[in-house]
Design a protein around this motif. Structure first.
Motif, PDB file in Angstrom:
ATOM      1  N   ILE A 127      35.397  57.670  47.877  1.00 12.87           N
ATOM      2  CA  ILE A 127      34.299  58.208  48.693  1.00 12.87           C
ATOM      3  C   ILE A 127      34.637  59.562  49.309  1.00 12.87           C
ATOM      4  O   ILE A 127      33.781  60.212  49.903  1.00 12.87           O
ATOM      5  CB  ILE A 127      33.902  57.213  49.809  1.00 12.87           C
ATOM      6  N   ARG A 128      35.894  59.978  49.187  1.00 13.52           N
ATOM      7  CA  ARG A 128      36.313  61.290  49.700  1.00 13.52           C
ATOM      8  C   ARG A 128      37.282  61.903  48.699  1.00 13.52           C
ATOM      9  O   ARG A 128      37.884  61.209  47.891  1.00 13.52           O
ATOM     10  CB  ARG A 128      37.002  61.156  51.057  1.00 13.52           C
ATOM     11  N   SER A 129      37.469  63.192  48.804  1.00 18.09           N
ATOM     12  CA  SER A 129      38.419  63.847  47.906  1.00 18.09           C
ATOM     13  C   SER A 129      39.846  63.484  48.306  1.00 18.09           C
ATOM     14  O   SER A 129      40.125  63.121  49.457  1.00 18.09           O
ATOM     15  CB  SER A 129      38.247  65.362  47.962  1.00 18.09           C
ATOM     16  N   GLU A 130      40.740  63.588  47.354  1.00 17.97           N
ATOM     17  CA  GLU A 130      42.138  63.302  47.626  1.00 17.97           C
ATOM     18  C   GLU A 130      42.688  64.241  48.697  1.00 17.97           C
ATOM     19  O   GLU A 130      43.484  63.831  49.557  1.00 17.97           O
ATOM     20  CB  GLU A 130      42.954  63.457  46.334  1.00 17.97           C
ATOM     21  N   GLU A 131      42.242  65.488  48.673  1.00 21.03           N
ATOM     22  CA  GLU A 131      42.707  66.464  49.661  1.00 21.03           C
ATOM     23  C   GLU A 131      42.204  66.100  51.061  1.00 21.03           C
ATOM     24  O   GLU A 131      42.925  66.247  52.047  1.00 21.03           O
ATOM     25  CB  GLU A 131      42.216  67.860  49.274  1.00 21.03           C
ATOM     26  N   GLU A 132      40.975  65.620  51.149  1.00 19.70           N
ATOM     27  CA  GLU A 132      40.419  65.241  52.451  1.00 19.70           C
ATOM     28  C   GLU A 132      41.184  64.064  53.042  1.00 19.70           C
ATOM     29  O   GLU A 132      41.471  64.040  54.243  1.00 19.70           O
ATOM     30  CB  GLU A 132      38.938  64.884  52.295  1.00 19.70           C
TER      31      GLU A 132
END
Length: 470
Positions: A199-204
């Motif tokens: 549900i979110r980017s890996e970076e986030e």
């Protein structure tokens, strides 16, 4: 499923349920008012149950006012709290949402209902905006622990169906978590990472976990700098700075019997919880009342485990988050609902599992560590003196931090098999909380809150206890 973004929140002390939650509720109320905010003439705050009984000691009233002014737990400058509150408390003027000036009479507009508990949860509050000609907008909120807030509609809504879950690998029980890990050949951190990055980017995800660790470190640093007396009237002296100075002089010496590391762990926990008690910026882990345990154990990992890495910190938090999610889904992390076993007990279990993971533990060993940490906090009452998160809360975090380390080490000495499963321990905690008398659940009406409050004359204590038993 509960995300680590929800479980670990950056907020203001001293309480996630009594301070962060009400501030969040007030912020949500502003959103509910929307364009009608410009017609508001008066706002009333009704506090019920535990929010009322220990609300003054936990700063529930001022937190709600700060929220009505437009401040949010994550972004508020905690060094300016007094200046934000001064116009309201001294001049009776509130700039609602930062846009609508209204008169605010604290004695009239904040109402305490100590003996009234709303149906869903002990931490209930109703916010009402009054307009001309008797019209109003009102909403009831429940602060259910850890800064989580629900309104009436959310409470009465049907549960989300499994096919609506955003996570590809949902789990509600530890047994389900273990089965997924076995089927996928993942550890707990990898499972959590797959769910979070769905549900979110890996970076986030990485950046948020890094931010949580940075705030935890800053909280320890600040706590080690300050001395003096904590606010609230109990005259509790800060100890972290003096202990830090003492330990810094002793570091590296061999006269500690091999236990100097535990003294540092005590320091880390005290530093965080003194900052929390003073209204500083902390991380709910999973609550403010238990905010010192995970940071203390993470600092132990950083300072005393050679294999330390920043990836290890992120994995620690992911594993701890999985355990916290299990507890919140199947029991509670709210002291007002199940006592301190739900706060300190949960944090101890979370920290134990996280440490076991970064020390090379298997999935079974991590779950065993969590079970040990939770099992040996079962029945722990929430009995803060004067409703302040100071005594016994600050020392209790230090004790549970050491217990978490011991739980992880004990689990790592075994193969992960254990007689009592984590699922059973969580269920036991829930049932114990149901059986626990309300006076031991964050009401400041029982336990140390009565017997150890030096401000209450001995004769009065006897009268209070006798009354409570009638």
């Amino acid at each position: 499923m509960i995300s680590v973004f929800d479980l670990f929140k950056i907020g203001i002390g001293p309480s996630s349920s009594h301070t962060v939650g009400p501030m969040v509720a007030a912020s949500r109320f502003l959103s509910l008012l929307g364009e009608h905010i410009n017609q508001v003439k008066q706002v009333r705050v009704d506090l019920y149950g535990s929010l009322s009984a220990t609300g003054k000691g936990h700063a529930t009233d001022t937190a709600t006012i700060l929220g009505l002014l437009g401040h949010k737990p994550r972004t508020i400058d905690t060094t300016k709290t007094e200046s934000y509150l001064r116009p309201v408390m001294e001049d009776g003027v509130m700039m609602l949402g930062g846009v609508q000036q209204i008169a605010f009479d604290y004695g009239r507009d904040v109402v305490w209902y100590d003996d009234v508990t709303l149906p869903f949860h002990p931490n209930g509050m109703t916010l009402t905006a009054l307009f001309d000609e008797g019209e109003s907008i009102s909403q009831t909120y429940y602060s259910i622990g850890g800064g989580f807030v629900m309104d009436d509609k959310e409470i009465n809504a049907e549960s989300v169906h499994d096919d609506e879950c955003q996570y590809p690998y949902p789990f509600r029980l530890a047994s389900e978590l273990s089965a997924i890990c076995e089927a996928k050949s993942w550890n707990i951190a990898e499972l959590m990472q797959h769910n979070e990055t769905a549900i979110r980017s890996e970076e986030e995800v990485k950046n948020y976990l890094n931010e949580i660790w940075e705030v935890m470190q800053a909280c320890v640093t600040e706590g080690c700098k300050k001395d003096g007396i904590l606010p609230g009237g109990l005259n509790v002296k800060r100890r972290a700075k003096a202990l830090y100075d003492q330990l810094s002089k002793e570091y590296g010496k061999s006269t500690d019997g091999g236990l100097l590391a535990m003294d540092w762990v005590d320091l880390y926990a005290l530093a965080v919880n003194e900052e929390n008690a003073a209204g500083g910026k902390v991380v709910t882990a999973p609550t403010n009342g238990a905010a010192g345990i995970i940071p203390a154990v993470l600092h132990y990992y950083r300072g005393f485990i050679p294999e330390f890495s920043y990836q290890g910190v992120r994995d620690f938090l992911l594993v701890a988050g999985a355990i916290g999610a299990l507890i919140k889904q199947n029991a509670s992390i709210s002291g007002a609902e199940v006592g301190c076993q739900g706060e300190v007990g949960s944090a101890c279990a979370m920290a134990a599992a996280g440490l076991a993971h970064v020390m090379g533990g298997s999935v079974a060993q991590c779950l065993n560590a969590a079970e040990i940490g939770l099992e040996h906090n079962l029945g722990l009452t929430c009995d803060p003196i004067a409703g302040l998160v100071q005594v016994p809360c600050i020392e209790r975090n230090a004790m549970a931090s050491v217990k978490a380390i011991n739980a992880a080490r004990l689990a790592l000495r075994g193969d992960g098999s254990h007689h009592v499963s984590l699922d059973k321990a969580i269920l036991t905690m829930k049932e114990t909380g149901k059986d626990m008398m309300d006076k031991y659940k964050e009401t400041a009406r029982g336990g140390l809150a009565v017997y150890a409050d030096n401000r209450i004359p001995t004769a009065s204590v006897g009268v209070m206890v006798g009354f409570s038993q009638c």
